[in-house]
Write a protein that holds these residues in place. Structure first.
Motif, PDB file in Angstrom:
ATOM      1  N   ALA A  43     -13.385  28.861  56.827  1.00 52.22           N
ATOM      2  CA  ALA A  43     -12.689  27.919  57.950  1.00 52.22           C
ATOM      3  C   ALA A  43     -11.515  27.173  57.597  1.00 52.22           C
ATOM      4  O   ALA A  43     -10.689  26.734  58.061  1.00 52.22           O
ATOM      5  CB  ALA A  43     -13.785  26.892  58.143  1.00 52.22           C
ATOM      6  N   HIS A  44     -11.308  27.329  56.085  1.00 58.54           N
ATOM      7  CA  HIS A  44     -10.327  26.340  55.718  1.00 58.54           C
ATOM      8  C   HIS A  44      -9.582  27.245  54.386  1.00 58.54           C
ATOM      9  O   HIS A  44     -10.353  28.232  53.804  1.00 58.54           O
ATOM     10  CB  HIS A  44     -10.529  25.093  55.248  1.00 58.54           C
ATOM     11  N   THR A  45      -8.323  27.072  54.225  1.00 63.19           N
ATOM     12  CA  THR A  45      -7.649  27.889  52.933  1.00 63.19           C
ATOM     13  C   THR A  45      -8.048  26.974  51.747  1.00 63.19           C
ATOM     14  O   THR A  45      -8.486  26.035  51.832  1.00 63.19           O
ATOM     15  CB  THR A  45      -6.140  27.756  53.175  1.00 63.19           C
ATOM     16  N   ALA A  46      -8.103  27.640  50.620  1.00 59.88           N
ATOM     17  CA  ALA A  46      -8.164  27.082  49.211  1.00 59.88           C
ATOM     18  C   ALA A  46      -7.513  25.727  49.098  1.00 59.88           C
ATOM     19  O   ALA A  46      -8.089  24.787  48.652  1.00 59.88           O
ATOM     20  CB  ALA A  46      -8.172  27.856  48.002  1.00 59.88           C
ATOM     21  N   GLY A  47      -6.302  25.838  49.446  1.00 58.32           N
ATOM     22  CA  GLY A  47      -5.514  24.314  49.489  1.00 58.32           C
ATOM     23  C   GLY A  47      -5.948  23.562  50.281  1.00 58.32           C
ATOM     24  O   GLY A  47      -5.907  22.229  50.064  1.00 58.32           O
ATOM     25  N   GLU A  48      -6.786  23.849  51.550  1.00 58.76           N
ATOM     26  CA  GLU A  48      -7.089  22.619  52.500  1.00 58.76           C
ATOM     27  C   GLU A  48      -8.548  22.115  52.207  1.00 58.76           C
ATOM     28  O   GLU A  48      -9.006  21.027  52.126  1.00 58.76           O
ATOM     29  CB  GLU A  48      -7.303  23.117  53.810  1.00 58.76           C
ATOM     30  N   TRP A  49      -9.242  22.836  51.229  1.00 59.70           N
ATOM     31  CA  TRP A  49     -10.642  22.479  50.965  1.00 59.70           C
ATOM     32  C   TRP A  49     -10.829  21.204  50.240  1.00 59.70           C
ATOM     33  O   TRP A  49     -11.889  20.381  50.272  1.00 59.70           O
ATOM     34  CB  TRP A  49     -11.611  23.400  50.241  1.00 59.70           C
ATOM     35  N   ARG A  81     -13.408  27.758  47.415  1.00 57.98           N
ATOM     36  CA  ARG A  81     -11.994  28.238  47.165  1.00 57.98           C
ATOM     37  C   ARG A  81     -12.155  29.788  47.178  1.00 57.98           C
ATOM     38  O   ARG A  81     -11.422  30.435  47.418  1.00 57.98           O
ATOM     39  CB  ARG A  81     -11.602  27.700  45.758  1.00 57.98           C
ATOM     40  N   ARG A  82     -13.348  30.400  46.394  1.00 58.08           N
ATOM     41  CA  ARG A  82     -13.603  31.671  46.111  1.00 58.08           C
ATOM     42  C   ARG A  82     -13.670  32.533  47.558  1.00 58.08           C
ATOM     43  O   ARG A  82     -13.294  33.653  47.699  1.00 58.08           O
ATOM     44  CB  ARG A  82     -14.772  31.957  45.365  1.00 58.08           C
ATOM     45  N   HIS A  83     -13.954  31.826  48.403  1.00 57.45           N
ATOM     46  CA  HIS A  83     -14.434  32.433  49.735  1.00 57.45           C
ATOM     47  C   HIS A  83     -13.401  31.985  50.940  1.00 57.45           C
ATOM     48  O   HIS A  83     -13.817  31.914  52.062  1.00 57.45           O
ATOM     49  CB  HIS A  83     -15.908  32.400  50.054  1.00 57.45           C
ATOM     50  N   ALA A  84     -12.590  31.030  50.411  1.00 55.89           N
ATOM     51  CA  ALA A  84     -11.521  30.568  51.561  1.00 55.89           C
ATOM     52  C   ALA A  84     -10.931  31.544  52.553  1.00 55.89           C
ATOM     53  O   ALA A  84     -10.492  32.662  52.052  1.00 55.89           O
ATOM     54  CB  ALA A  84     -10.629  29.466  50.781  1.00 55.89           C
TER      55      ALA A  84
END
Length: 88
Positions: A43-49, A81-84
């Motif tokens: 639902a979000h990028t790694a940077g957004e999480w 982050r692994r599954h972003a």
């Protein structure tokens, strides 16, 4: 565990998450299903999480739900982050 991932009062539906048999997913599901169904990691990028996690931690505190412990927070952040969603 998957059955409890639905929102309160909403019809239950089967949702598939990455690594559902892993300790990382178990931590994520346990901590993030107290108020709502956990969003899919994509639902979000790694940077957004990190901002999403911080906002949810604030909601927990405002709702008088114990905050997520630092060790669990790291597990959740790494799982997400692994599954972003891949940034474009």
């Amino acid at each position: 565990m998957v059955a409890m991932l639905g929102a309160c009062g909403a019809p239950q539906q089967q949702v598939s998450y990455p690594e559902m048999d892993s300790p990382s997913f178990t931590t994520y599901a346990a901590q993030c299903s107290l108020c709502h169904a956990p969003p899919r990691p994509s639902a979000h990028t790694a940077g957004e999480w990190p901002a999403v996690i911080a906002r949810m931690q604030g909601h927990r505190i405002e709702s008088r739900i114990p905050p997520i412990q630092a060790s669990d927070m790291l597990v959740i952040r790494d799982y997400l982050r692994r599954h972003a969603k891949v940034e474009k």
